[in-house]
Write an enzyme that holds these catalytic residues in place. Structure first.
Site, mmCIF file in Angstrom:
data_model
loop_
_atom_site.group_PDB
_atom_site.id
_atom_site.type_symbol
_atom_site.label_atom_id
_atom_site.label_comp_id
_atom_site.label_asym_id
_atom_site.label_seq_id
_atom_site.Cartn_x
_atom_site.Cartn_y
_atom_site.Cartn_z
ATOM 1 N N SER A 145 0.870 -1.182 0.000
ATOM 2 C CA SER A 145 0.000 0.000 0.000
ATOM 3 C C SER A 145 0.902 1.224 0.000
ATOM 4 O O SER A 145 2.084 1.136 0.374
ATOM 5 C CB SER A 145 -0.835 -0.009 1.289
ATOM 6 O OG SER A 145 -1.447 1.244 1.508
ATOM 7 N N TYR A 158 -2.155 -1.070 10.436
ATOM 8 C CA TYR A 158 -2.092 -1.226 8.977
ATOM 9 C C TYR A 158 -0.767 -0.685 8.437
ATOM 10 O O TYR A 158 -0.100 -1.325 7.624
ATOM 11 C CB TYR A 158 -3.278 -0.484 8.352
ATOM 12 C CG TYR A 158 -3.484 -0.708 6.873
ATOM 13 C CD1 TYR A 158 -4.221 -1.793 6.404
ATOM 14 C CD2 TYR A 158 -2.966 0.184 5.934
ATOM 15 C CE1 TYR A 158 -4.428 -1.991 5.046
ATOM 16 C CE2 TYR A 158 -3.171 0.003 4.579
ATOM 17 C CZ TYR A 158 -3.905 -1.085 4.133
ATOM 18 O OH TYR A 158 -4.113 -1.275 2.780
HETATM 19 P P1 NAD Z 1 -11.395 -6.329 0.006
HETATM 20 O O1 NAD Z 1 -11.964 -6.186 1.369
HETATM 21 O O2 NAD Z 1 -12.254 -6.030 -1.180
HETATM 22 O O3 NAD Z 1 -10.798 -7.784 -0.195
HETATM 23 C C1 NAD Z 1 -10.037 -8.396 0.815
HETATM 24 C C2 NAD Z 1 -9.968 -9.867 0.533
HETATM 25 O O4 NAD Z 1 -9.228 -10.492 1.587
HETATM 26 C C3 NAD Z 1 -11.341 -10.564 0.495
HETATM 27 O O5 NAD Z 1 -11.335 -11.572 -0.490
HETATM 28 C C4 NAD Z 1 -11.437 -11.185 1.888
HETATM 29 O O6 NAD Z 1 -12.303 -12.298 1.945
HETATM 30 C C5 NAD Z 1 -9.997 -11.578 2.096
HETATM 31 N N1 NAD Z 1 -9.655 -11.819 3.492
HETATM 32 C C6 NAD Z 1 -9.822 -11.011 4.568
HETATM 33 N N2 NAD Z 1 -9.414 -11.636 5.676
HETATM 34 C C7 NAD Z 1 -8.961 -12.849 5.293
HETATM 35 C C8 NAD Z 1 -8.430 -13.964 5.985
HETATM 36 N N3 NAD Z 1 -8.250 -13.967 7.309
HETATM 37 N N4 NAD Z 1 -8.106 -15.059 5.272
HETATM 38 C C9 NAD Z 1 -8.293 -15.109 3.918
HETATM 39 N N5 NAD Z 1 -8.800 -14.085 3.217
HETATM 40 C C10 NAD Z 1 -9.132 -12.985 3.902
HETATM 41 O O7 NAD Z 1 -10.089 -5.417 -0.005
HETATM 42 P P2 NAD Z 1 -9.188 -4.784 -1.184
HETATM 43 O O8 NAD Z 1 -9.391 -3.324 -1.159
HETATM 44 O O9 NAD Z 1 -9.381 -5.517 -2.447
HETATM 45 O O10 NAD Z 1 -7.739 -5.047 -0.589
HETATM 46 C C11 NAD Z 1 -6.868 -6.043 -1.078
HETATM 47 C C12 NAD Z 1 -5.457 -5.720 -0.645
HETATM 48 O O11 NAD Z 1 -5.058 -4.474 -1.227
HETATM 49 C C13 NAD Z 1 -5.275 -5.562 0.868
HETATM 50 O O12 NAD Z 1 -4.048 -6.135 1.270
HETATM 51 C C14 NAD Z 1 -5.245 -4.058 1.043
HETATM 52 O O13 NAD Z 1 -4.545 -3.683 2.192
HETATM 53 C C15 NAD Z 1 -4.536 -3.634 -0.211
HETATM 54 N N6 NAD Z 1 -4.770 -2.244 -0.580
HETATM 55 C C16 NAD Z 1 -6.026 -1.779 -0.832
HETATM 56 C C17 NAD Z 1 -6.194 -0.449 -1.174
HETATM 57 C C18 NAD Z 1 -7.522 0.117 -1.465
HETATM 58 O O14 NAD Z 1 -7.636 1.342 -1.541
HETATM 59 N N7 NAD Z 1 -8.555 -0.691 -1.658
HETATM 60 C C19 NAD Z 1 -5.087 0.405 -1.252
HETATM 61 C C20 NAD Z 1 -3.823 -0.108 -1.002
HETATM 62 C C21 NAD Z 1 -3.674 -1.432 -0.658
#
Ligand code: NAD
Length: 263
Positions: A145, A158
């Site tokens: 991130s 985080y």
């Molecule tokens: P999201 O909530 O849409 O998806 C998260 C996924 O992780 C889901 O499939 C969920 O079921 C799974 N998950 C959560 N806990 C889990 C566990 N204990 N075991 C297995 N699976 C688990 O989130 P997203 O926005 O798609 O985020 C995905 C990644 O990208 C994360 O690591 C997040 O930190 C990172 N990220 C997101 C953003 C953003 O703005 N959305 C920005 C930077 C980084």
């Protein structure tokens, strides 16, 4: 024309939603066999799995492994390797968020974020590397991130976890650099997914302001281009980093943050 990841397999943690699901679809489009992982309604996940296999003509498996449980992570990797004859590519993407001041941060939320966002990256990579080493080829891509490079208040767990992911990426990349394996991190700014949707409500509560102000004044405040990144932008970079053309790129933390960390 041959698809660039035909005959390769990839595990994408947290791929039942958001960025992970977009990455899984992008790899399937390029011909890779997929292991999906993540939580959600069993029937909806099965429908998604079958649709992906049908649309792209690849094998798609699903693992329900909980990324906070090291033994389940190891089993997910060994079962994927057994099913697909190896473990070519691993995308560590599962992640959760919780927003609170440090002195009010629930201890169980800290522990869960460190386990899912950081330690799972270690556990999955640890299990996948022996397969990559024996193939003399491998790709590990960690979805960190912008918060792996810079901080924001109220996100101590985080930010700590994501900085840890960037550090782990560098160390691991150095270890395997001569073995045909690259290890990189991607550092997105805000991408509009369910995780961000939830943060809008959480931040509105912490700051006591309406949702639209959270979007404009907090979430997109540090992002100079004033737009959310899209899931397919993160997926495209992930697929590229996994390609043969990217063999010289390792140990990096690549930003997709509209200029946020250029300040
Ligand atoms: P999201 O909530 O849409 O998806 C998260 C996924 O992780 C889901 O499939 C969920 O079921 C799974 N998950 C959560 N806990 C889990 C566990 N204990 N075991 C297995 N699976 C688990 O989130 P997203 O926005 O798609 O985020 C995905 C990644 O990208 C994360 O690591 C997040 O930190 C990172 N990220 C997101 C953003 C953003 O703005 N959305 C920005 C930077 C980084």
């Amino acid at each position: 024309m041959a698809r660039q990841h035909e005959h390769r397999s990839v595990i994408i943690t947290g791929s039942t939603s958001g960025i992970g699901l977009g990455i899984a679809s992008a790899f399937a489009r390029e011909g890779a066999n997929i292991t999906l992982n993540g939580f959600g309604d069993a029937a909806a996940i099965e429908a998604m799995r079958a649709a992906m296999a049908e649309e792209f003509g690849v094998k798609v498996r699903y693992s329900a492994a909980d990324m906070s449980k090291p033994t389940q992570i190891a089993t997910m990797v060994s079962e994927a390797a057994a099913a697909f004859g190896g473990c070519d590519m691993l995308v560590n993407n599962a992640g959760i968020q919780y927003v609170a001041p440090v002195d009010e941060f629930p201890i169980e939320k800290w522990d869960a974020i460190i386990a899912i966002n950081l330690s799972s990256v270690f556990h999955a990579t640890r299990a996948a590397l022996p397969h990559m080493k024996s193939a003399k080829w491998g790709r590990v891509i960690n979805i960190a991130s912008a918060h792996g490079l810079v901080a924001s208040p109220f996100k101590s767990a985080y930010v700590a976890a994501k900085h840890g992911v960037v550090g782990f990426t560098k160390s691991c990349a150095l270890e395997v650099a001569e073995q045909g394996i690259t290890v990189n991190a991607i550092c997105p700014g805000y991408v509009f997914t369910p995780l961000v949707e939830k943060q809008i409500d959480d931040q509105a509560k912490v700051h006591g302001i309406p949702r639209e102000n959270v979007i404009r004044d907090i979430l997109l405040a540090p992002q100079p281009n004033k737009r959310f990144a899209e899931v397919n932008e993160v997926a495209a970079l992930t697929v590229y980093l996994a390609s043969d053309a990217a063999q010289g790129i390792t140990g990096t933390a690549m930003s997709i943050d509209g200029g946020w960390t250029a300040r």
